[in-house]
Design a protein around this motif. Structure first.
Motif, PDB file in Angstrom:
ATOM      1  N   LEU A 106       0.805  -1.217   0.000  1.00 27.47           N
ATOM      2  CA  LEU A 106       0.000   0.000   0.000  1.00 27.47           C
ATOM      3  C   LEU A 106       0.838   1.269   0.000  1.00 27.47           C
ATOM      4  O   LEU A 106       0.310   2.350  -0.268  1.00 27.47           O
ATOM      5  CB  LEU A 106      -0.939   0.029   1.217  1.00 27.47           C
ATOM      6  N   ILE A 107       2.126   1.154   0.299  1.00 30.49           N
ATOM      7  CA  ILE A 107       2.989   2.336   0.299  1.00 30.49           C
ATOM      8  C   ILE A 107       3.575   2.572  -1.090  1.00 30.49           C
ATOM      9  O   ILE A 107       3.541   3.681  -1.618  1.00 30.49           O
ATOM     10  CB  ILE A 107       4.113   2.194   1.341  1.00 30.49           C
ATOM     11  N   ASN A 108       4.086   1.522  -1.700  1.00 31.41           N
ATOM     12  CA  ASN A 108       4.846   1.683  -2.949  1.00 31.41           C
ATOM     13  C   ASN A 108       4.105   1.314  -4.224  1.00 31.41           C
ATOM     14  O   ASN A 108       4.532   1.697  -5.314  1.00 31.41           O
ATOM     15  CB  ASN A 108       6.133   0.849  -2.861  1.00 31.41           C
ATOM     16  N   ASP A 109       3.011   0.558  -4.116  1.00 31.65           N
ATOM     17  CA  ASP A 109       2.367   0.100  -5.353  1.00 31.65           C
ATOM     18  C   ASP A 109       0.869  -0.128  -5.156  1.00 31.65           C
ATOM     19  O   ASP A 109       0.353  -1.216  -5.414  1.00 31.65           O
ATOM     20  CB  ASP A 109       3.032  -1.178  -5.861  1.00 31.65           C
TER      21      ASP A 109
ATOM     22  N   VAL B 245      -2.507   2.803   5.922  1.00 34.14           N
ATOM     23  CA  VAL B 245      -1.134   3.100   6.344  1.00 34.14           C
ATOM     24  C   VAL B 245      -1.054   4.564   6.763  1.00 34.14           C
ATOM     25  O   VAL B 245      -1.262   5.468   5.935  1.00 34.14           O
ATOM     26  CB  VAL B 245      -0.131   2.802   5.222  1.00 34.14           C
ATOM     27  N   ALA B 246      -0.720   4.806   8.019  1.00 31.88           N
ATOM     28  CA  ALA B 246      -0.745   6.165   8.572  1.00 31.88           C
ATOM     29  C   ALA B 246       0.190   7.112   7.829  1.00 31.88           C
ATOM     30  O   ALA B 246      -0.140   8.280   7.605  1.00 31.88           O
ATOM     31  CB  ALA B 246      -0.401   6.129  10.054  1.00 31.88           C
TER      32      ALA B 246
ATOM     33  N   ASN C  41      -6.637  13.558  11.120  1.00 32.10           N
ATOM     34  CA  ASN C  41      -5.877  12.842  10.093  1.00 32.10           C
ATOM     35  C   ASN C  41      -5.842  11.366  10.462  1.00 32.10           C
ATOM     36  O   ASN C  41      -4.868  10.856  11.004  1.00 32.10           O
ATOM     37  CB  ASN C  41      -4.463  13.427   9.998  1.00 32.10           C
ATOM     38  N   HIS C  42      -6.926  10.672  10.171  1.00 29.88           N
ATOM     39  CA  HIS C  42      -7.051   9.273  10.577  1.00 29.88           C
ATOM     40  C   HIS C  42      -6.161   8.391   9.708  1.00 29.88           C
ATOM     41  O   HIS C  42      -6.054   8.609   8.501  1.00 29.88           O
ATOM     42  CB  HIS C  42      -8.509   8.815  10.444  1.00 29.88           C
ATOM     43  N   PRO C  43      -5.494   7.390  10.316  1.00 28.83           N
ATOM     44  CA  PRO C  43      -4.666   6.482   9.504  1.00 28.83           C
ATOM     45  C   PRO C  43      -5.457   5.789   8.394  1.00 28.83           C
ATOM     46  O   PRO C  43      -4.934   5.557   7.309  1.00 28.83           O
ATOM     47  CB  PRO C  43      -4.158   5.454  10.534  1.00 28.83           C
ATOM     48  N   LEU C  44      -6.721   5.434   8.671  1.00 26.83           N
ATOM     49  CA  LEU C  44      -7.548   4.781   7.665  1.00 26.83           C
ATOM     50  C   LEU C  44      -8.163   5.830   6.742  1.00 26.83           C
ATOM     51  O   LEU C  44      -8.953   6.673   7.168  1.00 26.83           O
ATOM     52  CB  LEU C  44      -8.675   3.968   8.331  1.00 26.83           C
ATOM     53  N   LYS C  45      -7.759   5.771   5.487  1.00 29.25           N
ATOM     54  CA  LYS C  45      -8.261   6.709   4.476  1.00 29.25           C
ATOM     55  C   LYS C  45      -9.188   5.946   3.532  1.00 29.25           C
ATOM     56  O   LYS C  45      -8.807   4.918   2.985  1.00 29.25           O
ATOM     57  CB  LYS C  45      -7.079   7.321   3.703  1.00 29.25           C
TER      58      LYS C  45
END
Length: 335
Positions: free
Chosen positions: A256-259, A283-284, A324-328
């Protein structure tokens, strides 16, 4: 400040919310979100006919558990199940009394907005059978599923799929790799008498999604592909994409960070023109606006466009730093 004081303050802040929950036939929610409310890694939830206390960083002492018991019993005199998950692998470490262990092992039923969900406070998996911060997602899907076809990816116990069926969906396809999770999803559908519109596909998400999108199924270099169920190319009115932070299989890597686009592209290809894709990222450290911009770019690269969008923020029982919730979660309507 003591846990007793902090928990009392958290409950006091939630009085209006707790009243609204009772009116809405909801008996599963968070009463203490420790990361924001004063004890990092401590979460306390109501799960139907029980309180669930979970610690992720440090084991609670007997005195701390007594303090928690004192406060919770004033709100509702229910069994308290404590799951100590303070080691890195997050497995439950602590033993319970025989009576509480039997209760924790037993299937229960809880309510969210009148929808019945199966609950089991200790089971073969690690997490509770319903993620409470996703309530806003289930509410959105229920409100936007009338006469729609719905694809629920990384469905876990199919809370989203059950909500879609309760909202009047004509077809709901739930996809998850775990037979245990899908069995719980089947139970949820049966509890609400919507099993007739729900499908349960046990599959790695990559081959399922690529087939639905009309793409070839591939794999990682030098990896032999295991068996996977064959699915026909299909577009849905509403697609819900809620992947884990990181997972690896022969078919690909969820990252979820890179791709994120590796999953988002086939998911949008499986979304009808005029349909909606709901994308989630838990991902926060992923910046909300940067992530959103990357989703829009991905849509435009496929020759399509986002005609409208709506952010879905978790309810007030999940407070966050600076909103700014970690879950978007964002719902994108596509042309």
């Amino acid at each position: 400040m003591s846990i007793q004081t902090l928990l009392s303050a958290a409950l006091a802040k939630r009085q209006a919310f707790l009243h609204q929950a009772a009116m809405a036939q909801t008996d599963c929610f968070r009463v203490f979100h420790g990361t924001v409310e004063g004890v990092n890694g401590l979460n306390i939830d109501r799960y139907g006919h029980a309180w669930l206390v979970q610690s992720f960083h440090q084991t609670l002492t007997e005195d701390e558990l007594r303090e928690i018991d004192t406060v919770l019993s004033q709100t509702a005199a229910l069994p308290i199940i404590y799951n100590d998950r303070s080691l890195g692998h997050s497995r439950v470490l602590n033993a319970l009394s025989p009576e509480l262990q039997a209760f924790a092992d037993a299937e229960q039923v809880m309510l969210e907005n009148g929808i019945k969900f199966t609950s089991k406070l200790r089971h073969e998996g690690q997490d509770p059978l319903l993620f409470l911060d996703m309530r806003i997602g289930r509410e959105y899907v229920r409100a936007h599923s009338q006469d729609k076809t719905v694809l629920n990816l990384f469905s876990y116990t199919c809370g989203i799929g059950t909500a879609a069926a309760m909202g009047g969906a004509t077809r709901v396809m739930n996809v998850d790799f775990s037979s245990f999770a899908l069995a719980a999803g089947n139970t949820n559908a049966a509890l609400n008498q919507v099993a007739g519109v729900c499908e349960f596909v046990q599959s790695d998400a990559f081959p399922a999604l690529r087939q639905l999108a009309g793409l070839a199924v591939g794999g990682r270099r030098k990896q032999k592909l295991p068996h996977y169920p064959k699915l026909a190319a299909t577009q849905f009115d509403l697609v819900f994409l809620d992947p884990p932070r990181y997972a690896k299989s022969a078919f690909g890597i969820v990252d979820l960070i890179n791709d994120y686009q590796g999953l988002f592209k086939p998911a949008l290809l499986a979304t009808k023109v005029g349909g909606t894709i709901v994308a989630c990222n838990n991902v926060a450290k992923v910046d909300r606006q940067d992530w959103f911009a990357s989703l829009v770019r991905c849509v435009e690269k496929q020759g399509r466009r986002v005609t409208s969008h709506q952010w879905l923020d978790p309810h007030e029982d999940f407070p966050s730093f600076d909103d700014n919730h970690p879950l978007k979660i964002v719902a994108l309507t596509l042309h």
